[in-house]
Motif scaffolding. Structure first.
Motif, short mmCIF file in Angstrom:
data_model
loop_
_atom_site.label_atom_id
_atom_site.label_comp_id
_atom_site.label_asym_id
_atom_site.label_seq_id
_atom_site.Cartn_x
_atom_site.Cartn_y
_atom_site.Cartn_z
N SER A 68 4.30 11.26 -0.59
CA SER A 68 2.92 10.89 -0.29
C SER A 68 2.04 10.77 -1.52
O SER A 68 0.91 10.31 -1.43
N SER A 69 2.56 11.19 -2.68
CA SER A 69 1.76 11.12 -3.90
C SER A 69 2.20 10.01 -4.85
O SER A 69 1.69 9.90 -5.96
N GLU A 70 3.16 9.17 -4.42
CA GLU A 70 3.67 8.15 -5.33
C GLU A 70 3.19 6.74 -4.95
O GLU A 70 2.83 6.47 -3.80
N PHE A 71 3.19 5.87 -5.94
CA PHE A 71 2.93 4.44 -5.76
C PHE A 71 3.97 3.74 -6.64
O PHE A 71 3.83 3.67 -7.86
N VAL A 72 5.03 3.26 -6.01
CA VAL A 72 6.10 2.60 -6.76
C VAL A 72 6.46 1.27 -6.09
O VAL A 72 6.26 1.09 -4.88
N ILE A 73 6.96 0.35 -6.90
CA ILE A 73 7.45 -0.93 -6.42
C ILE A 73 8.96 -0.96 -6.64
O ILE A 73 9.44 -0.64 -7.73
N GLY A 130 -7.26 4.20 -6.93
CA GLY A 130 -7.62 3.59 -8.20
C GLY A 130 -6.53 2.82 -8.89
O GLY A 130 -6.73 2.30 -10.00
N ARG A 131 -5.36 2.70 -8.26
CA ARG A 131 -4.26 1.93 -8.84
C ARG A 131 -4.01 0.69 -7.99
O ARG A 131 -4.11 0.74 -6.77
N THR A 132 -3.67 -0.42 -8.66
CA THR A 132 -3.56 -1.70 -7.96
C THR A 132 -2.31 -2.47 -8.38
O THR A 132 -2.00 -2.58 -9.57
N ALA A 133 -1.62 -3.02 -7.38
CA ALA A 133 -0.50 -3.94 -7.61
C ALA A 133 -0.76 -5.23 -6.83
O ALA A 133 -1.24 -5.18 -5.69
N VAL A 134 -0.46 -6.36 -7.45
CA VAL A 134 -0.70 -7.67 -6.85
C VAL A 134 0.62 -8.42 -6.72
O VAL A 134 1.42 -8.46 -7.67
N TYR A 135 0.84 -8.99 -5.54
CA TYR A 135 2.03 -9.80 -5.26
C TYR A 135 1.56 -11.23 -5.05
O TYR A 135 0.90 -11.53 -4.05
N ALA A 136 1.89 -12.13 -5.99
CA ALA A 136 1.39 -13.51 -5.94
C ALA A 136 2.53 -14.49 -6.19
O ALA A 136 2.77 -14.95 -7.31
N THR A 137 3.27 -14.79 -5.16
CA THR A 137 4.32 -15.79 -5.14
C THR A 137 4.25 -16.47 -3.78
O THR A 137 3.84 -15.83 -2.82
N VAL A 146 -0.42 -3.85 -12.08
CA VAL A 146 0.81 -4.66 -12.06
C VAL A 146 0.52 -5.97 -11.34
O VAL A 146 -0.09 -5.98 -10.26
N LEU A 147 0.94 -7.08 -11.94
CA LEU A 147 0.89 -8.40 -11.30
C LEU A 147 2.30 -8.94 -11.21
O LEU A 147 2.96 -9.16 -12.24
N GLU A 198 16.64 -7.21 -9.62
CA GLU A 198 17.00 -6.63 -8.32
C GLU A 198 17.37 -5.16 -8.50
O GLU A 198 18.17 -4.81 -9.37
N GLY A 199 16.75 -4.29 -7.70
CA GLY A 199 17.00 -2.86 -7.78
C GLY A 199 16.03 -2.12 -8.68
O GLY A 199 15.98 -0.88 -8.65
N MET A 200 15.26 -2.84 -9.48
CA MET A 200 14.33 -2.21 -10.41
C MET A 200 13.25 -1.44 -9.64
O MET A 200 12.72 -1.92 -8.65
N ILE A 201 12.92 -0.24 -10.12
CA ILE A 201 11.84 0.58 -9.55
C ILE A 201 10.75 0.71 -10.61
O ILE A 201 11.02 1.14 -11.73
N LEU A 202 9.55 0.33 -10.25
CA LEU A 202 8.45 0.27 -11.20
C LEU A 202 7.30 1.14 -10.70
O LEU A 202 6.68 0.83 -9.68
N PRO A 203 6.97 2.22 -11.41
CA PRO A 203 5.81 3.02 -11.02
C PRO A 203 4.51 2.23 -11.28
O PRO A 203 4.43 1.49 -12.26
#
Length: 280
Positions: free
Chosen positions: A4-9, A170-177, A199-200, A274-279
């Motif tokens: 509950s404390s993580e934000f990962v892609i 306060g953290r933001t990730a954008v998915y634009a495809t 992250v974009l 593929e498989g990459m985990i990005l905080p």
């Protein structure tokens, strides 16, 4: 369980147009578009290309599953994994499914169902026994999932597409495809969607040379280049740019070379794998 404390892609499919399996694509992967964000204890899934099948195999170990699924659009490379997403067939699982309405009025529910109609597929969507809740979106809509805010914006793609901006604590990730840049100006909708993002993830299907190739121009195909990706990242104040939706003809060695060029221009950038985990 999701922390509950993580934000990962996590990237489950990074390829565009058509799957590209084989020995020359093993390092970056051959599955089509699908990524997962695990945000504040919730699971968000973006697009349902063939990478969704691989994600589904992992989720079977964690049932019952609840997830929010966001589709950019319904071209095949973004929905072709959905009929093979096994957790959707399992009673007790719950999926909140979001997508835009096509220019002809077709909802995402209609389009996902259509690809599973005979003679295209042996079983209809009604065979899926999970609880599926569909939500129609328009560009500019904002979805609030407890303390997670998801903004939407229009992308420049044939038959329309949606981009997504996910913000939590306060953290933001954008998915634009999938989106194509404009020849004479930067896309202000995309800049706004990407503003100050950590992250974009951006459609960098081509190089500028391929895009403008006089013998095989890609102008009007609905996709962009890594050079244009970095222009958006710089103007929008993005901290990390991720090149996504790799062309099926780009093998591992080609993408290695592109990554080297990308990082020369924008050091805090990389190619999606593929498989990459990005905080975030």
């Amino acid at each position: 369980m999701i922390n509950s404390s993580e934000f990962v892609i996590q990237f489950w499919g990074v390829r565009g147009s058509i799957p590209a399996p084989g020995g020359e694509t093993v390092r970056y992967g051959g599955n089509t578009s699908c990524l997962e964000m695990r945000v504040g204890g919730k699971r968000l899934i973006f697009d349902g290309g063939t990478g969704l099948r691989v994600l589904g195999k992992q989720l079977l170990k964690q049932t019952p599953v609840e997830a929010h699924m966001f589709f950019s659009h319904s071209h095949w490379d973004h929905i072709q994994g959905f009929p093979f997403f096994v957790p959707a067939f399992v009673p007790g699982n719950c999926f909140h499914i979001y997508g835009g309405v096509a220019p002809n009025g077709a909802t995402m529910k209609q389009r996902l169902s259509d690809q599973m109609h005979h003679p295209n597929f042996p079983v209809p969507m009604q065979v899926m026994k999970s609880d599926m809740k569909f939500h129609d979106l328009m560009p500019g809509d904002v979805i609030q999932l407890d303390d997670i805010t998801i903004e939407t914006g229009p992308l420049n793609h044939p038959n329309s597409a949606l981009g997504y901006r996910v913000t939590w604590q306060g953290r933001t990730a954008v998915y634009a495809t999938d989106t194509e840049h404009y020849p004479d100006h930067i896309d202000e909708n995309l800049v706004y969607l990407s503003r100050d993002a950590d992250v974009l993830v951006y459609d960098a299907c081509y190089t500028d040379e391929e895009y403008h190739d006089p013998q095989a121009s890609k102008i009007g195909w609905g996709h962009s280049t890594w050079q244009e990706a970095l222009k958006v990242a710089q103007v929008a104040g993005v901290k990390k740019a991720v090149m996504f939706h790799h062309d099926p003809n780009h093998d591992d060695d080609f993408l290695d070379q592109v990554e080297s060029e990308v990082q020369t221009v924008f050091p805090n950038s990389l190619m999606a794998r593929e498989g990459m985990i990005l905080p975030v």
